[in-house]
Design an enzyme around this catalytic site. Structure first.
Site, PDB file in Angstrom:
ATOM      1  N   GLU A 134       0.012  -1.066   5.657  1.00  0.00           N
ATOM      2  CA  GLU A 134       1.158  -0.625   6.457  1.00  0.00           C
ATOM      3  C   GLU A 134       1.104   0.867   6.727  1.00  0.00           C
ATOM      4  OE1 GLU A 134       5.169   0.878   7.414  1.00  0.00           O
ATOM      5  OE2 GLU A 134       3.919   1.397   5.677  1.00  0.00           O
ATOM      6  N   GLU A 135       0.510   1.620   5.797  1.00  0.00           N
ATOM      7  CA  GLU A 135       0.514   3.079   5.902  1.00  0.00           C
ATOM      8  C   GLU A 135      -0.596   3.622   6.793  1.00  0.00           C
ATOM      9  OE1 GLU A 135       2.831   4.851   5.009  1.00  0.00           O
ATOM     10  OE2 GLU A 135       3.855   4.010   3.278  1.00  0.00           O
ATOM     11  N   GLU A 154      11.893  -1.260   3.290  1.00  0.00           N
ATOM     12  CA  GLU A 154      11.642   0.170   3.460  1.00  0.00           C
ATOM     13  C   GLU A 154      12.837   0.950   2.925  1.00  0.00           C
ATOM     14  OE1 GLU A 154       9.068   1.830   4.319  1.00  0.00           O
ATOM     15  OE2 GLU A 154       7.754   0.332   5.244  1.00  0.00           O
ATOM     16  N   ASP A 184       0.812  -1.213   0.000  1.00  0.00           N
ATOM     17  CA  ASP A 184       0.000   0.000   0.000  1.00  0.00           C
ATOM     18  C   ASP A 184       0.848   1.267   0.000  1.00  0.00           C
ATOM     19  OD1 ASP A 184       0.756  -0.683   2.679  1.00  0.00           O
ATOM     20  OD2 ASP A 184      -0.750   0.715   3.451  1.00  0.00           O
ATOM     21  N   ASP A 207       8.303   4.514  -1.442  1.00  0.00           N
ATOM     22  CA  ASP A 207       7.685   3.932  -0.250  1.00  0.00           C
ATOM     23  C   ASP A 207       6.456   3.121  -0.625  1.00  0.00           C
ATOM     24  OD1 ASP A 207       7.078   3.338   2.348  1.00  0.00           O
ATOM     25  OD2 ASP A 207       6.331   5.327   2.867  1.00  0.00           O
TER      26      ASP A 207
END
Length: 616
Positions: free
Chosen positions: A384-385, A408, A331, A353
């Site tokens: 994750e965001e 990352e 995501d 990202d």
């Protein structure tokens, strides 16, 4: 905001019924759905029912088109409103969906401009110019009203014709082109043009000859008849940001029957997957299409891949007991734009990202030599965001590993050894309603601000290195009380005592003040002496890199794993400049991406080469 799918289907597909269930599936996944219904079969049925012949024009190239002079347009509208749209509504309502249907001309939802006079051939074979043919192209979309309808209904269904901007009778438009215009005007996330074949066939006589991928201008040579308009529509939609595909036969469910259209062409073959992954929008909550594309990519290379119950992409090679997990995420944060390669850099949301990291994971997985006693697994996690970290929690509980690399960005020359943790609070202050000019009046925002500062002070006494920010605030007024609510976010160092922070924060609650802990994720950091760090150090040296080791003040899925995993070495590694995360200038360099892939592949090989004793 919920993702938006624009789906164009023809009458033959609607007749088969399976598409209704697929649309319902999109709604269940949380999507808004704008359906564009073609009407060839419905028009034929309506004209047959009223005993009216459907006039046609023969063009100079031998094709025939429906002839639509002004007197024919009311009958064409009736065909949609009495046959096609009621059938759509009935089929979707039977699945429990709320549905709005209309021809696009109603209320000027879509306006168009008329085509120039049409060159045709008369029955006697003589060339003629037809000036009263009411055909055109979409020109303007009432995005405000359509957005309101999409928010109010599970499915909004439009069909031709559209309103004439010059005030004439409605204009018949191609339904595929209408779908493309709607996709661009509404900034759709996904456009699907459903057809009766398995995408665009390179050989019409061979059902399995699907052209899988096309850039602008590449699909035309394979398109004939009605498929020419689908290709035209797909390429028009490349002016927007949606991912675009012609799908079939009569379904969106079989990716082997898709022709995907891509906006940007990679400067080299080894960068192709990166460009395509960034080209598929995947804002948090809308990761399915990217997961499905990457699963297909894995399957084409003989990699065992699935989408698990959390929505994660899980790709695995090997079944041995020595388990290395590469955990990235699918995501992105909101606001995306068309991906574009420019001067050796890929511009687009998620390029840094963290799709660059995830793509490297998959490419290393595809090329790695996994020993018989080993297992290399890549997980592309969802959400994750956002605060849920749904995908990482599922990975924590279902995919145990002996070592983990988190995907990352810190750049190809840095290795991240750890992250600060996250301590997030919702604070609500409520006061009795009253005039702000009253004696000793304290407003709810005043009370909230005071409480937030008290919480900050108490938490910083326990963790002086913590960083704090108010990331949201809103107010509400009722008849008896007014309230103000703020979200207070702390980034806390790896050794901070979360229980002490919780006690310090909650102690600031009092009359009219409610404090709720939304997230309490510990920080995590490892040293430079673990076997995992050592194999990366050697891999850096092999590439001539003097690495930098960092502990970052953000958080990642490393923190989520660390809530229960003990004594599992973890690092984070990935290409890209992390200062570009979440910005509107996000971009990644091709050489940084390649260097990171080389280092990662070397580190993975070295980890599997370690003896059991040296890995512990």
């Amino acid at each position: 905001m919920k993702p938006l799918y624009v789906v164009k289907v023809g009458s033959a597909t609607l007749d088969r019924g399976a598409i209704h269930a697929e649309l319902a599936g999109l709604v269940r996944r949380g999507a808004r759905v704008l359906l564009v219904a073609g009407g060839a079969v419905g028009i034929e049925r309506h004209y047959g029912a009223i005993g009216r012949p459907m006039p046609e024009l023969r063009l100079a190239n031998g094709d025939s088109v429906r002839y639509c002079p002004p007197e024919e347009m009311p009958h064409l509208v009736d065909a949609y409103e009495r046959v096609t749209l009621p059938a759509v509504e009935e089929g979707l309502r039977a699945l429990g969906l709320t549905v709005f249907t209309a021809v696009a001309a109603r209320g000027g939802l879509v306006t168009g401009k008329a085509n120039r006079p049409l060159k045709a051939v008369s029955a006697s074979g003589k060339a003629t110019v037809v000036r009263d043919h009411r055909a055109g192209v979409p020109d303007e979309v009432d995005a405000v009203r359509l957005t309101a309808l999409l928010d109010a209904y599970d499915v909004v269904c439009l069909s031709p014709p559209v309103r004439d901007r010059d005030g004439g009778s409605p204009l018949n438009v191609d339904a595929d082109v209408l779908a493309a215009a709607l996709s661009n005007a509404l900034d759709a996330d996904h456009l699907r043009l459903v057809t009766g074949t398995a995408g665009l066939l390179t050989d019409p006589q061979v059902p399995g000859s699907t052209l899988r991928h096309a850039h602008r201008g590449e699909a035309g040579p394979y398109a004939g008849g009605r498929m020419r308009q689908k290709v035209r529509a797909a390429e028009l939609a490349l002016d927007g940001a949606a991912d675009v595909a012609i799908t079939g036969p009569h379904t969106m469910a079989d990716p082997d029957g898709w022709t995907r259209f891509w906006r940007t062409e990679a400067p080299a073959r080894d960068l192709e997957l990166l460009g395509r992954a960034v080209g598929v929008p995947s804002v948090s909550g809308d990761e399915h299409e990217l997961a499905a594309y990457l699963r297909q990519w894995c399957g084409d290379r003989g990699i065992d891949a699935e989408i698990d119950e959390a929505g994660n992409l899980v790709a695995t090679r090997g079944t041995g007991g020595r388990r290395l997990l590469l955990l990235g995420h699918l995501d992105t944060v909101p606001h995306r734009w068309p991906a574009e390669w420019r001067d050796g850099e890929l511009h687009g949301r998620g390029s840094v990202d963290a799709k660059g990291s995830l793509v490297n994971f998959l490419e290393v997985l595809a090329a790695a030599e996994v020993p018989a006693d080993g297992q290399l697994r890549v997980v592309g996690a969802v959400e994750e965001e956002i605060s849920s970290s749904k995908g990482a929690f599922h990975a924590r509980d279902h995919y145990p590993a002996d070592a983990v690399v988190i995907g990352e960005p810190s750049g190809s020359h840095k290795l991240t050894l750890g992250y600060f943790g996250l301590f997030k609070l919702r604070v609500t202050a409520s006061v009795s309603s009253g005039h702000s000019a009253g004696m000793d009046a304290v407003s709810a925002p005043d009370a909230l601000i005071r409480t937030l500062e008290e919480i900050r002070g108490a938490v910083l006494k326990e963790a002086s290195d913590a960083l704090s920010a108010v990331i949201d605030i809103h107010c509400a007024a009722g008849r008896e009380t007014q309230s103000a609510t703020g979200i207070l976010n702390f980034r806390i160092p790896p050794l901070a005592d979360l229980d002490a922070l919780r006690r310090a924060a909650l102690a600031q609650a009092g009359p009219g003040v409610a404090i709720e802990v939304l997230r309490a994720t510990p920080g995590h950091a490892g040293g430079r002496t673990s076997p995992l760090v050592k194999v990366f150090t050697r891999a850096f040296g092999q590439s001539g890199i003097r690495p930098t080791y960092v502990v970052k003040k953000g958080t990642s899925d490393m923190n989520t794993l660390a809530t229960t995993w003990r004594n599992v070495p973890m690092v984070a590694y990935g290409p890209g400049d992390s200062t570009l995360d979440h910005t509107d200038v996000e971009r990644i360099g091709a050489e940084d991406h390649r260097t990171a892939r080389t280092v990662l592949a070397d580190a993975v090989a070295r980890w599997f080469a370690l003896s059991e004793g040296s890995r512990s």
